[in-house]
Design an enzyme around this catalytic site. Structure first.
Site, PDB file in Angstrom:
ATOM      1  N   ASP A 155       0.879  -1.162   0.000  1.00  0.00           N
ATOM      2  CA  ASP A 155       0.000   0.000   0.000  1.00  0.00           C
ATOM      3  C   ASP A 155       0.927   1.224   0.000  1.00  0.00           C
ATOM      4  O   ASP A 155       2.107   1.106   0.345  1.00  0.00           O
ATOM      5  CB  ASP A 155      -0.851  -0.047   1.277  1.00  0.00           C
ATOM      6  CG  ASP A 155      -1.670   1.199   1.462  1.00  0.00           C
ATOM      7  OD1 ASP A 155      -2.433   1.533   0.554  1.00  0.00           O
ATOM      8  OD2 ASP A 155      -1.537   1.848   2.518  1.00  0.00           O
ATOM      9  N   LEU A 156       0.422   2.380  -0.402  1.00  0.00           N
ATOM     10  CA  LEU A 156       1.301   3.562  -0.467  1.00  0.00           C
ATOM     11  C   LEU A 156       1.144   4.474   0.755  1.00  0.00           C
ATOM     12  O   LEU A 156       2.022   4.544   1.619  1.00  0.00           O
ATOM     13  CB  LEU A 156       1.002   4.342  -1.755  1.00  0.00           C
ATOM     14  CG  LEU A 156       1.823   5.601  -1.963  1.00  0.00           C
ATOM     15  CD1 LEU A 156       3.292   5.272  -2.159  1.00  0.00           C
ATOM     16  CD2 LEU A 156       1.314   6.392  -3.166  1.00  0.00           C
ATOM     17  N   ASP A 157      -0.030   5.148   0.815  1.00  0.00           N
ATOM     18  CA  ASP A 157      -0.233   6.138   1.877  1.00  0.00           C
ATOM     19  C   ASP A 157      -0.283   5.468   3.241  1.00  0.00           C
ATOM     20  O   ASP A 157      -1.145   4.625   3.491  1.00  0.00           O
ATOM     21  CB  ASP A 157      -1.556   6.886   1.643  1.00  0.00           C
ATOM     22  CG  ASP A 157      -1.543   7.692   0.358  1.00  0.00           C
ATOM     23  OD1 ASP A 157      -0.571   8.432   0.161  1.00  0.00           O
ATOM     24  OD2 ASP A 157      -2.490   7.572  -0.425  1.00  0.00           O
ATOM     25  N   THR A 178       1.985  10.301   3.532  1.00  0.00           N
ATOM     26  CA  THR A 178       1.036  11.196   2.873  1.00  0.00           C
ATOM     27  C   THR A 178      -0.378  11.097   3.446  1.00  0.00           C
ATOM     28  O   THR A 178      -1.231  11.927   3.124  1.00  0.00           O
ATOM     29  CB  THR A 178       0.970  10.900   1.355  1.00  0.00           C
ATOM     30  OG1 THR A 178       1.023   9.494   1.200  1.00  0.00           O
ATOM     31  CG2 THR A 178       2.090  11.571   0.603  1.00  0.00           C
ATOM     32  N   LYS A 218      -9.138   5.945   5.368  1.00  0.00           N
ATOM     33  CA  LYS A 218      -7.850   5.392   4.958  1.00  0.00           C
ATOM     34  C   LYS A 218      -8.046   4.253   3.958  1.00  0.00           C
ATOM     35  O   LYS A 218      -8.799   3.311   4.231  1.00  0.00           O
ATOM     36  CB  LYS A 218      -7.063   4.899   6.173  1.00  0.00           C
ATOM     37  CG  LYS A 218      -6.483   6.036   6.981  1.00  0.00           C
ATOM     38  CD  LYS A 218      -5.543   5.538   8.051  1.00  0.00           C
ATOM     39  CE  LYS A 218      -4.914   6.699   8.791  1.00  0.00           C
ATOM     40  NZ  LYS A 218      -4.154   6.240   9.961  1.00  0.00           N
ATOM     41  N   SER A 230      -2.370   0.530  -4.409  1.00  0.00           N
ATOM     42  CA  SER A 230      -2.864   1.737  -3.739  1.00  0.00           C
ATOM     43  C   SER A 230      -4.157   2.234  -4.364  1.00  0.00           C
ATOM     44  O   SER A 230      -4.352   2.117  -5.572  1.00  0.00           O
ATOM     45  CB  SER A 230      -1.791   2.837  -3.853  1.00  0.00           C
ATOM     46  OG  SER A 230      -2.330   4.090  -3.517  1.00  0.00           O
ATOM     47  N   ALA A 231      -5.008   2.819  -3.536  1.00  0.00           N
ATOM     48  CA  ALA A 231      -6.256   3.396  -4.042  1.00  0.00           C
ATOM     49  C   ALA A 231      -6.028   4.764  -4.677  1.00  0.00           C
ATOM     50  O   ALA A 231      -6.928   5.315  -5.318  1.00  0.00           O
ATOM     51  CB  ALA A 231      -7.250   3.547  -2.887  1.00  0.00           C
ATOM     52  N   ASN A 247      -2.885   9.486  -7.344  1.00  0.00           N
ATOM     53  CA  ASN A 247      -1.639  10.269  -7.323  1.00  0.00           C
ATOM     54  C   ASN A 247      -0.421   9.395  -7.022  1.00  0.00           C
ATOM     55  O   ASN A 247       0.659   9.915  -6.738  1.00  0.00           O
ATOM     56  CB  ASN A 247      -1.732  11.365  -6.258  1.00  0.00           C
ATOM     57  CG  ASN A 247      -2.786  12.402  -6.588  1.00  0.00           C
ATOM     58  OD1 ASN A 247      -2.667  13.129  -7.568  1.00  0.00           O
ATOM     59  ND2 ASN A 247      -3.854  12.443  -5.805  1.00  0.00           N
ATOM     60  N   LYS A 265     -11.080  -0.539  -1.851  1.00  0.00           N
ATOM     61  CA  LYS A 265     -10.867  -1.453  -0.729  1.00  0.00           C
ATOM     62  C   LYS A 265     -12.048  -1.268   0.232  1.00  0.00           C
ATOM     63  O   LYS A 265     -12.493  -0.130   0.385  1.00  0.00           O
ATOM     64  CB  LYS A 265      -9.561  -1.120   0.004  1.00  0.00           C
ATOM     65  CG  LYS A 265      -8.312  -1.229  -0.870  1.00  0.00           C
ATOM     66  CD  LYS A 265      -7.105  -0.601  -0.173  1.00  0.00           C
ATOM     67  CE  LYS A 265      -5.920  -0.527  -1.096  1.00  0.00           C
ATOM     68  NZ  LYS A 265      -4.744   0.175  -0.548  1.00  0.00           N
ATOM     69  N   GLU A 279      -0.213  -3.262   4.594  1.00  0.00           N
ATOM     70  CA  GLU A 279      -1.315  -2.285   4.663  1.00  0.00           C
ATOM     71  C   GLU A 279      -1.401  -1.576   6.010  1.00  0.00           C
ATOM     72  O   GLU A 279      -1.189  -2.195   7.046  1.00  0.00           O
ATOM     73  CB  GLU A 279      -2.642  -3.024   4.475  1.00  0.00           C
ATOM     74  CG  GLU A 279      -3.291  -2.852   3.128  1.00  0.00           C
ATOM     75  CD  GLU A 279      -3.832  -1.459   2.844  1.00  0.00           C
ATOM     76  OE1 GLU A 279      -3.907  -0.623   3.762  1.00  0.00           O
ATOM     77  OE2 GLU A 279      -4.191  -1.210   1.690  1.00  0.00           O
ATOM     78  N   ASP A 280      -1.785  -0.293   5.980  1.00  0.00           N
ATOM     79  CA  ASP A 280      -2.006   0.433   7.234  1.00  0.00           C
ATOM     80  C   ASP A 280      -3.496   0.595   7.541  1.00  0.00           C
ATOM     81  O   ASP A 280      -3.844   1.075   8.614  1.00  0.00           O
ATOM     82  CB  ASP A 280      -1.367   1.827   7.189  1.00  0.00           C
ATOM     83  CG  ASP A 280      -2.095   2.762   6.224  1.00  0.00           C
ATOM     84  OD1 ASP A 280      -2.444   2.311   5.116  1.00  0.00           O
ATOM     85  OD2 ASP A 280      -2.344   3.922   6.590  1.00  0.00           O
TER      86      ASP A 280
END
Ligand code: B16
Ligand code: MG
Length: 228
Positions: free
Chosen positions: A12-14, A20, A48, A117-118, A121, A148, A172-173
Site C-alpha cells: 500500500d502507499l499512503d 502522505t 484510509k 494503492s487506491a 496520485n 478497498k 497495509e495500514d
C-alpha cells in the site's frame, strides 16, 4: 521438507511507504471547513485506503450536506487540488522509516514488488520520492473500479507480477486494506496499531522493525498436507 514461501510483496502507499496519509486528512479537513463543518483525525480513520469519490460521500454525510453529482465532482477535484498542493514539495524525506531499506532488500533478493494503492496520485508520489524504479508493477486508483475492502487492486497487482495471491504479502495500514487482502486470499502484514489491524496475519508498528529475515521467518511455513 517442502516449504511454502512467499515470492513477492504488494505495498500500500499512503501510510505504509510514504507519510502522505496526514496530507489526505488535512486536505479533507480544509474542504470540510470550506463547507462549514469540522472534521477530525478519528473520523479520518474511516477514509484510509478509501477512494476519493467514496471518501467525499462519507465526508458530506458527516457534515449533513447534499450536492448534485456535478457539484460533487467539483468538490472532489477541489480536495485533490488541496492535496496536490500539500505534496508539491515531496522528496525522499517523506518516506516512512524502514520502507526504502525493505524495498531494496526485497529487490536485491529477487522478490517481486508491486504497488496496491487506491490513490490516483500514486505514480507522481513514487517519482518524487525516488523509489518508482524499485517497483515491478503499479496497481493504483487509475487501474481500479472498486475501492478497498474489495480486493480488486491487489488482484490486479498480483496478476501484474505474475504471482498467485497466496504467494504475496500485502502490507497495509488500513483496516479496509487488510480486509481486502483477506478477501483476495493474500498473506497480510498490518503496519500500524495492532487493535485497528487485528485481522492481519501479523502486525508491526513500523516497517523500521521489519527486514527480509523477519518476513521469511513469519511467512515461510512447512507444507504439512498434500493436495491431490
Ligand atoms: P487520491 P492508499 C489511499 O491511498 C488513501 O489512503 C486514501 O486516503 C485516499 O482517499 C485514496 O488513496 C485515494 O487517493 O485522492 O490521491 O486518488 O492508502 O490505498 O495508498
Ligand atoms: Mg494506506
Amino acid at each position: 521438507m517442502e516449504v511454502n514461501t512467499f515470492k513477492g510483496c504488494i505495498f500500500d502507499l499512503d501510510g505504509v511507504i510514504v507519510d502522505t496519509a496526514h496530507f489526505h486528512y488535512l486536505a479533507w479537513k480544509k474542504l470540510a471547513n470550506q463547507l462549514g463543518f469540522d472534521f477530525n483525525e478519528s473520523q479520518n480513520e474511516a477514509l484510509k485506503g478509501v477512494s476519493r469519490k467514496e471518501s467525499l460521500e462519507y465526508l458530506l454525510q458527516l457534515g449533513g450536506r447534499q450536492f448534485s453529482e456535478e457539484e460533487k465532482m467539483t468538490l472532489a477535484a477541489r480536495k485533490n487540488d488541496h492535496y496536490v498542493e500539500m505534496i508539491s514539495n515531496l522528496d525522499e524525506s517523506a518516506l516512512l522509516p524502514g520502507a526504502k531499506k525493505l524495498l531494496l532488500e526485497l529487490k536485491s533478493a529477487g522478490y517481486k514488488i508491486a504497488l496496491g494503492s487506491a490513490s490516483k496520485n500514486a505514480r507522481p508520489v513514487l517519482e518524487s520520492t525516488g523509489i518508482l524504479p524499485l517497483f515491478d508493477f503499479i496497481a493504483d486508483g487509475n487501474s481500479t473500479s472498486k475501492s478497498k475492502p474489495d480486493p480488486e487492486v491487489f488482484l490486479i497487482a498480483a496478476t501484474g507480477i505474475q504471482l498467485l495471491p497466496s504467494e504475496c504479502i500485502v502490507l497495509e495500514d488500513a483496516q479496509k486494506g487488510i480486509e481486502a487482502a483477506i478477501k483476495g486470499g493474500f498473506l497480510s502484514l498490518g503496519v500500524g496499531e495492532k487493535n485497528a489491524l487485528e485481522q492481519a496475519d501479523h502486525v508491526v508498528s513500523s516497517l523500521e522493525n521489519v527486514d527480509l529475515k523477519t518476513l521469511q521467518h513469519l511467512y515461510n511455513f512447512p507444507i504439512t498436507s498434500t493436495i491431490s
